[in-house]
Structure formats: C-alpha cells, structure tokens
Design an enzyme around this catalytic site. Structure first.
Site, mmCIF file in Angstrom:
data_model
loop_
_atom_site.group_PDB
_atom_site.id
_atom_site.type_symbol
_atom_site.label_atom_id
_atom_site.label_comp_id
_atom_site.label_asym_id
_atom_site.label_seq_id
_atom_site.Cartn_x
_atom_site.Cartn_y
_atom_site.Cartn_z
ATOM 1 N N HIS A 1 83.530 56.850 73.601
ATOM 2 C CA HIS A 1 83.703 56.382 74.987
ATOM 3 C C HIS A 1 85.078 56.687 75.558
ATOM 4 O O HIS A 1 85.293 56.509 76.750
ATOM 5 C CB HIS A 1 83.461 54.868 75.061
ATOM 6 C CG HIS A 1 82.070 54.457 74.688
ATOM 7 N ND1 HIS A 1 80.973 54.687 75.495
ATOM 8 C CD2 HIS A 1 81.593 53.839 73.592
ATOM 9 C CE1 HIS A 1 79.889 54.211 74.900
ATOM 10 N NE2 HIS A 1 80.230 53.694 73.745
ATOM 11 N N CYS A 52 75.270 49.835 69.059
ATOM 12 C CA CYS A 52 76.204 50.957 68.947
ATOM 13 C C CYS A 52 76.821 50.978 67.552
ATOM 14 O O CYS A 52 76.936 52.010 66.914
ATOM 15 C CB CYS A 52 77.326 50.801 69.983
ATOM 16 S SG CYS A 52 77.366 52.095 71.219
ATOM 17 N N CYS A 87 69.242 20.663 87.307
ATOM 18 C CA CYS A 87 70.688 20.476 87.460
ATOM 19 C C CYS A 87 71.270 21.557 88.381
ATOM 20 O O CYS A 87 71.979 21.255 89.330
ATOM 21 C CB CYS A 87 71.394 20.547 86.107
ATOM 22 S SG CYS A 87 71.269 19.027 85.147
ATOM 23 N N HIS A 88 70.987 22.816 88.073
ATOM 24 C CA HIS A 88 71.767 23.902 88.660
ATOM 25 C C HIS A 88 71.231 24.421 89.996
ATOM 26 O O HIS A 88 71.919 25.191 90.664
ATOM 27 C CB HIS A 88 71.932 25.026 87.634
ATOM 28 C CG HIS A 88 72.672 24.571 86.404
ATOM 29 N ND1 HIS A 88 74.009 24.254 86.414
ATOM 30 C CD2 HIS A 88 72.246 24.332 85.140
ATOM 31 C CE1 HIS A 88 74.378 23.865 85.202
ATOM 32 N NE2 HIS A 88 73.329 23.892 84.411
ATOM 33 N N ARG A 123 76.728 28.777 75.298
ATOM 34 C CA ARG A 123 76.694 27.811 76.395
ATOM 35 C C ARG A 123 75.274 27.318 76.651
ATOM 36 O O ARG A 123 75.044 26.139 76.889
ATOM 37 C CB ARG A 123 77.279 28.440 77.670
ATOM 38 C CG ARG A 123 77.415 27.442 78.809
ATOM 39 C CD ARG A 123 78.459 26.404 78.455
ATOM 40 N NE ARG A 123 78.472 25.253 79.359
ATOM 41 C CZ ARG A 123 77.726 24.173 79.213
ATOM 42 N NH1 ARG A 123 76.854 24.090 78.214
ATOM 43 N NH2 ARG A 123 77.821 23.173 80.055
ATOM 44 N N CYS A 168 73.698 23.525 76.594
ATOM 45 C CA CYS A 168 72.844 22.916 77.611
ATOM 46 C C CYS A 168 71.570 22.367 76.980
ATOM 47 O O CYS A 168 71.158 21.246 77.266
ATOM 48 C CB CYS A 168 72.473 23.939 78.684
ATOM 49 S SG CYS A 168 73.569 23.919 80.119
#
Lengths: 106, 277
Positions: free
Chosen positions: B97, B130, B196-197, B234, B238
């Site tokens: 790369h 990769c 909630c969101h 995360r 939740c």
C-alpha cells in the site's frame, strides 16, 4: 510500550517551553481483583525523570490515582541547545526512555 | 388493618403507571419492532449528530487535541506496525500500500462485501484478511491490541471524511438483516437499539446523555475501558446493558449491525480515534 513526546517547534534561549509526554501503560492500581478474587498486583509508572544534558530538570512520582496511559505536561527552560532525556520505570521494573534533541534560538 | 387495602391500591396504581410508561416508550418507536420501517428518512435521526456532540466539553477537548487524545497512542503503534515486515516473504502493509495516506477514504466505505468470498467485512476484518492471505503471517485476533492499533491508524487516515457505505446490490441482504436486528427487542430488558438511539437520544440515562448511536469515532478510547476498543466491543456493552446475550467478536450479527449503523450515519465525518466516557 508506545511513547509520544512533543516540544514546540521553536525554543527560545531562556524562555520556558512545554514538554508533553504520553506513555501507553496499564497503570494497574493494585486495588482491583481478578475473576478468582485475587488482588491484581499494582503496576504503575512510579517515577519519571527529565534530564537536560544530564542535569535533572523535572521529576514526577506517580501512584495508583493516575489513570492508564498517563499524560504529563511540564515547563522547562533551556540555556543552550542540547538533549532532553526522559526516563521512567514501573513497579514491574520495566524502564523506558526517550531522547529529544532541542535546538535553541535567540 | 384498614390501611392495608389502601396501600395495595397505591402500589397497584404505581405498577399501572409504570406499565403505561413502558408501553408508551414502545409506542414512540412506531410499534414496529422487528417489522418494516415506514420510510428510509424516518430511520435516521434528524439532525444527525456525532457521538462526540453528546460528550461533555472536557472530553470533546481531549479528543480534539491531536497530542493529548489517548487514542493517538494506538495510532502511533499502528504507524509502526504498518512498516513492520511479517510472514515468510517479509512483507509489511507498506510493501503493497505504500504510504498510509493512500488509505485516505478507505475507512469510510466499510463494512463492505468482499468480492472474492461474498463475505461482509468490516475494516478490522479486511486487515485480518490482508494479514493472513497476502502477508501469510500469523493471524491477528479480534480485539487484539495490534489489530486495534492498525485499525486506528487506517481509520485515522480518513479523519474528517464523510461516511459513504454502499448498501446496494450484494450488500442489500446484509443491510436489511442489520436494520431488522436494530429494531429487534432483545434481552431481559426487552429493548431494541432503536428505543434508545432513535426515540430517546438527547435524553438522560443516569448521568449519561443518550447518543444517536453512530460509530464514527471507532476504534475509540473509552475512559471506562482505560484503553481502545472496537465498535463490536461497544455493541457488546450495549447488549450487556440490556441484559441480552452478547454476540462473539466477528459474528455476522455484529457486521450486519455495523453496516446498518454506517448507513444510518452516512454523511457524518469520521472522527477516529474518538474519546468517549
């Protein structure tokens, strides 16, 4: 152990400038228990010393109250160009150091 | 003894009110848990706001300072790993790369469907692929420190660019499953992500302001973790919060949810490495 150190691009003779350092470290407090209820041994960076051309200019003593990945900022002055050497050691005896060349301008 | 039935009535009234509140919360959501969404426009919170917009000012300042941001330690480690030769042919990421700046924009297009295998990959999944297929090196584990560091470094290259995932063609079925899962009530608390969101963002949940649930800052440095973590970590937090069974790292459920979340946050700027409470 990843370390980042930063000083200003321009340092003036005799003028205070700030040194910033961030060290990746768990800073284990010694107050936590593992899943079996045993105390996890304290492991914090307890001492950090800065020397300018071999002369100690700053010293910090850290304890359990400092969060993981400690970040410190302090001010020093440089009478002439030289090398700032930062070194530290943790409770496990692992030491680290970083050298930063400082070019002083009038 | 005569007071006792009164107390019972009071208790019954409290229970009834509490019951109504729960029903209302479901009602805000259109009552379509697991069903179809009325329109695509309704599924995105308006106006779209970054996760950092819901964080206290001190935390926003910590994130904005390029040196002080603790997530930058992971970026710095990622920069080293980018150059590190691995595997039998001693190839590094840079061997193929070149400079990591060539990765600018890459993180905004994940998760995406891998053309060869037809699998849905997030950025971490692509880095793992990769590493094992091109570098033929020791595979990296999900949520391992080197993977978080490389993920943070690559995502950092796209900082400030808007998310623009593709949900068309081969990605469509993944997207639809992610969208349905987002609406699915789960766990002992019987809550969906949406409750909630979508329905309650901006309101308080204890000391915390409920965010719109965008993953634009990931991998993120969370003070609670005292370290960096992925969006999947995360999501597991939740799920644990609503007392549901957590998906394992790399699970299809995670990836599909991540694709839906990316679409939902489309246009928001990537801000990795974010700093959250």
């Amino acid at each position: 152990m990843v370390v980042r150190v930063r000083i200003p691009d321009i340092v003036r003779r005799g003028q205070p400038f700030d040194v910033r350092i961030a060290i990746q470290h768990v800073m284990e407090t010694g107050y936590r228990l593992d899943h079996s209820g045993r105390t996890i041994a304290r492991n914090v960076i307890h001492t950090l010393v800065a020397r300018y051309d071999g002369v100690e200019v700053y010293r910090a003593e850290l304890g359990s109250g400092i969060a993981a990945n400690p970040y410190l900022q302090f001010w020093i002055t440089a009478p002439a160009s030289g090398v700032l050497e930062l070194s530290w050691v943790d409770d496990a005896g692992v030491a680290g150091s970083e050298r930063v060349p400082v070019t002083v301008r009038d | 003894m005569r007071a006792r039935p009164v107390a019972c009535w009071l208790l019954a009234a409290v229970v009834a009110i509490a019951g109504c509140t729960v029903v209302d919360a479901g009602g805000d959501n259109g009552g379509d848990a697991g069903g179809t969404l009325a329109t695509a426009a309704q599924a995105r919170p308006r106006p779209l706001q970054q996760g950092s917009a819901f964080a206290p000012a001190s935390l926003r300042a910590l994130q904005a300072d390029e040196f002080e941001n603790p997530g930058m330690l992971w970026v710095a480690r990622g920069a080293k790993l980018w150059q590190q030769a691995e595997g039998p042919d001693a190839r590094s990421c840079a061997s193929c790369h070149g400079d990591a700046r060539s990765m600018r924009g890459a993180a905004t297009r994940y998760p995406q469907v891998d053309r060869a295998s037809g699998r849905l990959l997030n950025l971490d999944g692509r880095i793992m692929q990769c590493r094992s297929e091109r570098q033929k090196a020791e595979p990296l584990a999900w949520e391992s420190e080197p993977l978080l560091a490389l993920g943070a470094y690559v995502a950092f290259q796209s900082q400030g660019l808007p998310l623009r995932p593709s949900i068309d063609g081969v990605a469509r079925p993944f997207f639809e499953r992610g969208r349905d899962r987002y609406q699915q009530r789960v766990g002992q608390m019987n809550l969906s992500c949406s409750q909630c969101h979508d329905s309650n963002w901006g309101r308080q949940l204890g000391p915390e302001t409920i965010s719109q649930g965008h993953g634009t800052g990931y991998p993120v440095y969370r003070l609670e973790w005292q370290g960096a973590g992925s969006l999947q970590r995360r999501l597991r937090s939740c799920l644990s919060g609503v007392r549901a069974e957590m998906f394992p790292y790399g699970a299809q459920e995670h990836l599909e949810l991540e694709l839906y979340l990316a679409w939902r946050a489309e246009g928001l700027a990537l801000e990795a490495p974010g700093v959250r409470r």
